[in-house]
Scaffold this active site. Structure first.
Site, short mmCIF file in Angstrom:
data_model
loop_
_atom_site.label_atom_id
_atom_site.label_comp_id
_atom_site.label_asym_id
_atom_site.label_seq_id
_atom_site.Cartn_x
_atom_site.Cartn_y
_atom_site.Cartn_z
N PHE A 292 0.84 -1.20 0.00
CA PHE A 292 0.00 0.00 0.00
C PHE A 292 0.87 1.25 0.00
CE2 PHE A 292 -2.65 -3.19 2.06
CZ PHE A 292 -3.88 -3.00 1.46
N ASP A 293 0.53 2.21 -0.83
CA ASP A 293 1.13 3.52 -0.70
C ASP A 293 0.41 4.25 0.43
OD1 ASP A 293 2.84 5.77 -1.95
OD2 ASP A 293 0.85 6.65 -1.75
N LYS A 294 1.13 5.09 1.13
CA LYS A 294 0.52 5.75 2.28
C LYS A 294 -0.46 6.84 1.86
CE LYS A 294 2.78 8.86 4.70
NZ LYS A 294 1.87 10.05 4.67
#
Length: 489
Positions: A292-294
């Protein structure tokens, strides 16, 4: 008389409605291949032409054999129903592409050049009229009308749909979705291979069936009572032969897999999941890690100012007004959050102006109360700088302050660290060579983030977070989302 009426009606179905099967079958045979259209054309033609021959033979000789016109008509009807259902599935899937197309701006600003290549003006044109080689002007905050290269200038582009860090260039996303829907998964390639040998196999089996039942009848292997009225062994064998072809016609081998890929990629696009092809879709069952990208993925992607700390004697309102004046020329999401916070403070937290706020226009509330800023410059990865009243103001991170020779006292550093450990970004402000204060900006975690992470963990999938933010902020967000593994770059 009933058979004659059937002949007339079924002829329309066979050669008008079913014309597409003959055309497709002929095209496949010319290319040296076979497909399901060949089976449909073969099966329906066998049933139709046998029935015609039986009908005419009965009219001439008086020996009426059974006809099977309804078999031909029903087969074409059922196959076309399947095609219609497939089109419905594709139509629903294409809604995702239509929604993406709607994201594209209707117009674009075209830079007009003279014969020498010098820009002499600009003209608004329909986005559909953009040609390769055109030079377009994209204003801050507007959508990019087409794929291209940046010739000059710089700005921030919200690309969270693609990268998670910042609305995408919609043309790029449309191409990715369309490519995914047209791509073939390994299982589909296998299905195509099976289909290529399936049709000849069915035809061979049909011929063997005809030969087997006819031979068996000729040698008396089954009782004569099995024969239809006014029928013979050849007609009886032909019925079974046609049945083999007919049963094989609606085979979903060449239909099910591409439809599944089409629908899956469309549903994914509707839910914000970009599937780049059938191969990726098939291999998804083996996923062990989900990265996941933040920003914008785990978080809401909407920055808000949560903390303001002034380390000098300057008034808090004056400090916010100064910072907002500097950031007003920036289109960066963090800058917009700061300006919005300062505007709210100015018009709703100060009694002297609160009563007049409802009567002010949006443009007035954005610029009428700010200081005049000049020589604005955005410094990617560091912050911004400009001059207010002839004095340099810096708004950015530690790197910007260090490069500009601004000393960060220990207590200020500790405060910034404290912000980062609570999943906030610390923005430092310096004016006239002196550090004035710090703003804490937070991007709240999505409410469903922790639930999704927990659900993945129960499925045996390990969630991983990737971010370009500082290590402390990354660690704090990962902890809040219950992610035990994160990558900071």
């Amino acid at each position: 008389m009933g058979d004659w009426l059937k002949w007339a009606l079924v002829s329309v179905v066979q050669f008008v409605i079913g014309k597409r099967f003959y055309v497709a079958a002929a095209r496949a045979l010319r290319n040296g291949s076979t497909n399901m259209d060949v089976l449909v054309a073969l099966g329906t033609s066998a049933s139709y032409f046998y029935s015609v021959c039986a009908l005419l033979y009965g009219a001439v000789t008086g020996f009426w054999s059974p006809t099977y016109f309804e078999t031909s008509a029903m087969l074409i009807t059922f196959v076309l129903l399947g095609k219609y259902l497939e089109c419905l599935a594709k139509g629903k899937t294409s809604d995702a592409i239509k929604k993406l197309i709607e994201l594209a701006p209707a117009t674009a600003l075209l830079l007009v050049k003279d014969k020498g290549g010098k820009v002499i003006g600009e003209r608004e044109i329909d986005a559909l009229l953009i040609q390769p080689g055109d030079v377009l002007k994209v204003l801050p905050g507007t959508k990019v009308p087409a794929d291209g290269m940046v010739v000059w200038g710089s700005s921030y582009v919200n690309e969270s749909m693609v990268t998670g860090e910042a609305i995408p260039v919609s043309k790029e996303i449309i191409n990715l979705v369309e490519t995914a829907q047209m791509s073939k998964a390994p299982i589909q390639k296998f299905a195509d291979f099976v289909a290529s040998i399936f049709v000849p196999t069915v035809v061979a089996l049909a011929l063997l069936t005809l030969l087997g039942w006819y031979t068996a009848g000729a040698f008396g292997a089954y009782p004569e009572e099995w024969l239809p009225e006014n029928g013979n062994h050849f007609v009886f064998a032909l019925m079974f032969s046609i049945s083999v072809v007919v049963i094989a016609c609606p085979c979903a081998l060449g239909l099910a897999t591409p439809t599944a890929v089409m629908v899956a990629t469309g549903v994914g696009a509707n839910n914000g999941v970009l599937i780049k092809g059938g191969d990726a879709l098939e291999r998804a069952q083996k996923i062990k890690y989900v990265i996941f990208d933040k920003t914008g993925t785990l978080t809401q992607g909407k920055a808000t100012v949560t903390t303001v700390k002034v380390f000098t004697g300057m008034d808090r309102g004056e400090f916010l007004k100064l910072v907002a004046s500097a950031e007003a020329s920036s289109e960066h999401p963090l800058a917009k959050a700061i300006v919005e916070y300062a505007r709210h403070f100015h018009f709703f937290d100060e009694p002297s102006v609160a009563d007049d706020a409802p009567n002010k226009s949006k443009d007035t509330t954005i610029s009428g109360w700010l200081f005049d800023a000049s020589e604005f410059s955005a410094l990617p990865g560091r912050g911004i700088q400009c001059f207010i009243d002839g004095k340099l103001i810096l708004v950015g991170n530690r790197k910007l302050m260090t490069e500009s020779g601004i000393n960060i006292p220990t207590h200020v550093e500790n405060f910034v660290v404290e912000l980062e450990e609570s999943a906030k970004t610390g923005i430092i402000v310096a004016y006239e060579g002196n550090l004035l204060g710090v703003l804490g900006v937070a991007d709240p975690l999505k409410r469903e983030a922790a639930i999704v992470i927990e659900g993945l963990r129960k499925m045996g999938v390990i969630p991983v977070m990737v971010t370009g933010d500082n290590c402390r902020t990354a660690q704090a967000v990962a902890k809040e989302a219950s992610i035990f593994l994160f990558i900071n770059y």
